[in-house]
Design an enzyme around this catalytic site. Sequence first.
Site, PDB file in Angstrom:
ATOM      1  N   ASP A   1       0.844  -1.205   0.000  1.00 23.85           N
ATOM      2  CA  ASP A   1       0.000   0.000   0.000  1.00 23.85           C
ATOM      3  C   ASP A   1       0.876   1.250   0.000  1.00 23.85           C
ATOM      4  O   ASP A   1       1.719   1.426   0.893  1.00 23.85           O
ATOM      5  CB  ASP A   1      -0.896   0.020   1.252  1.00 23.85           C
ATOM      6  CG  ASP A   1      -1.959  -1.067   1.226  1.00 23.85           C
ATOM      7  OD1 ASP A   1      -2.092  -1.767   0.198  1.00 23.85           O
ATOM      8  OD2 ASP A   1      -2.668  -1.207   2.247  1.00 23.85           O
TER       9      ASP A   1
ATOM     10  N   LYS B   1      -6.482  -6.960   0.706  1.00 21.22           N
ATOM     11  CA  LYS B   1      -7.587  -7.455   1.545  1.00 21.22           C
ATOM     12  C   LYS B   1      -7.309  -8.855   2.087  1.00 21.22           C
ATOM     13  O   LYS B   1      -7.609  -9.154   3.247  1.00 21.22           O
ATOM     14  CB  LYS B   1      -8.892  -7.427   0.745  1.00 21.22           C
ATOM     15  CG  LYS B   1      -9.330  -6.011   0.415  1.00 21.22           C
ATOM     16  CD  LYS B   1     -10.686  -5.962  -0.228  1.00 21.22           C
ATOM     17  CE  LYS B   1     -10.966  -4.554  -0.758  1.00 21.22           C
ATOM     18  NZ  LYS B   1     -10.811  -3.497   0.252  1.00 21.22           N
TER      19      LYS B   1
ATOM     20  N   GLU C   1     -10.653  -9.614  -4.528  1.00 23.83           N
ATOM     21  CA  GLU C   1      -9.457  -8.969  -5.102  1.00 23.83           C
ATOM     22  C   GLU C   1      -8.566  -9.971  -5.823  1.00 23.83           C
ATOM     23  O   GLU C   1      -7.438  -9.655  -6.166  1.00 23.83           O
ATOM     24  CB  GLU C   1      -8.657  -8.241  -4.015  1.00 23.83           C
ATOM     25  CG  GLU C   1      -8.832  -6.741  -4.094  1.00 23.83           C
ATOM     26  CD  GLU C   1      -8.013  -5.968  -3.082  1.00 23.83           C
ATOM     27  OE1 GLU C   1      -8.201  -4.758  -3.047  1.00 23.83           O
ATOM     28  OE2 GLU C   1      -7.203  -6.553  -2.330  1.00 23.83           O
TER      29      GLU C   1
ATOM     30  N   THR D   1     -22.070  -4.897   7.244  1.00 17.34           N
ATOM     31  CA  THR D   1     -21.277  -3.984   8.073  1.00 17.34           C
ATOM     32  C   THR D   1     -21.706  -2.546   7.779  1.00 17.34           C
ATOM     33  O   THR D   1     -21.965  -2.176   6.639  1.00 17.34           O
ATOM     34  CB  THR D   1     -19.767  -4.181   7.814  1.00 17.34           C
ATOM     35  OG1 THR D   1     -19.500  -3.994   6.425  1.00 17.34           O
ATOM     36  CG2 THR D   1     -19.309  -5.564   8.243  1.00 17.34           C
TER      37      THR D   1
ATOM     38  N   GLY E   1     -12.566  -3.204   7.550  1.00 13.90           N
ATOM     39  CA  GLY E   1     -13.482  -4.263   7.104  1.00 13.90           C
ATOM     40  C   GLY E   1     -12.774  -5.606   7.032  1.00 13.90           C
ATOM     41  O   GLY E   1     -13.343  -6.648   7.382  1.00 13.90           O
ATOM     42  N   ASP E   2     -11.530  -5.599   6.585  1.00 15.50           N
ATOM     43  CA  ASP E   2     -10.759  -6.845   6.511  1.00 15.50           C
ATOM     44  C   ASP E   2     -10.503  -7.395   7.909  1.00 15.50           C
ATOM     45  O   ASP E   2     -10.560  -8.611   8.135  1.00 15.50           O
ATOM     46  CB  ASP E   2      -9.411  -6.585   5.829  1.00 15.50           C
ATOM     47  CG  ASP E   2      -9.565  -5.945   4.465  1.00 15.50           C
ATOM     48  OD1 ASP E   2     -10.585  -6.219   3.809  1.00 15.50           O
ATOM     49  OD2 ASP E   2      -8.680  -5.173   4.076  1.00 15.50           O
TER      50      ASP E   2
ATOM     51  N   SER F   1      -2.019  -1.750  11.614  1.00 15.93           N
ATOM     52  CA  SER F   1      -3.094  -1.273  12.496  1.00 15.93           C
ATOM     53  C   SER F   1      -3.969  -2.399  13.034  1.00 15.93           C
ATOM     54  O   SER F   1      -4.882  -2.163  13.837  1.00 15.93           O
ATOM     55  CB  SER F   1      -3.982  -0.276  11.732  1.00 15.93           C
ATOM     56  OG  SER F   1      -4.690  -0.947  10.723  1.00 15.93           O
TER      57      SER F   1
END
Length: 288
Positions: free
Chosen positions: A16, A43, A135, A203, A234-235, A274
């Site tokens: 990323d 993901k 993905e 979600t 979300g992942d 994170s």
Amino acid sequence: MTAVFDVCVVGSANLDLVATVARLPGPGETVPGTSYAEYPGGKGLNQAVAAARAGASVAFVGAVGADAAATTLLSVLAADHIDPSYVGIAALATGRALIGVASSGENSIIVVAGANGTVTADDLPAARVVLTQLEVPLPAVARAMAAGRRAGAITVLNPAPAQPIGAEILQWCDIVVPNEHEVELLGGVAHLLALGARAVVVTLGADGADLHTAEGTTHVDAFAVTPLDTTGAGDTFSGALCARLAAGDDLPVALRFAAAAGALCTTRAGAVPSIPLRAEVEVLLNEA
Ligand code: RIB
């Protein structure tokens, strides 16, 4: 003896490339960035790390290139004790995600699939739960869900990023975890339940989640946190959910854990860095 993993994640792995901005640019617009960083993400990799940090034994089925980004991503698997035996090395660049993160915590993402486009899911390890997303090529998604179902695993699909898919995939999914936009694109909750899902978990970001089953709908409360960067939340929700399902939790209990894990993920920058550990999630659960 053949190992049975708690969770097998079939999915993408990206490097990323993240710029923070005061606000995300509109079409044709240039805005100044305030910082830049590179983080492991994708993901699939995020979900695998979330499941591992929640305490599950995890195998990751994916693909990377033969480049420096791959070395970074493979080191994440090693650090989080995720089995790398099912990661292919492709003659394409490792996947990249170009991410803008606004001061509100919202993001916008461009993904260049690269090696992720070569994932086939022809060879899957035995697992209690099989988790995938959109993905990697759709035939691989269908194969993963069908193989998982046939082997008696709980099959979980996070249908992100949003795209229309049909019964060739959805008929094999025990639990579908879309956001509000994705569930509409898939024809709605009733359609997913009619195709055979035993649960649809929609979600709702900062509003928590709704659990839909044939018996009705129950709400999963959100955990109040101050978001810094929502990338990977979300992942994290999906990966943590699968870890707790593999451990034998009922769906409502597993969902509460997943909601806490997802909330904690938003309080820190980047995707993989994170994602919280089980102990951190338990602190938040005990405080609530
Ligand atoms: O869901 C977040 C992820 O989406 C990022 O890590 C990025 O790689 C994209 O795949």
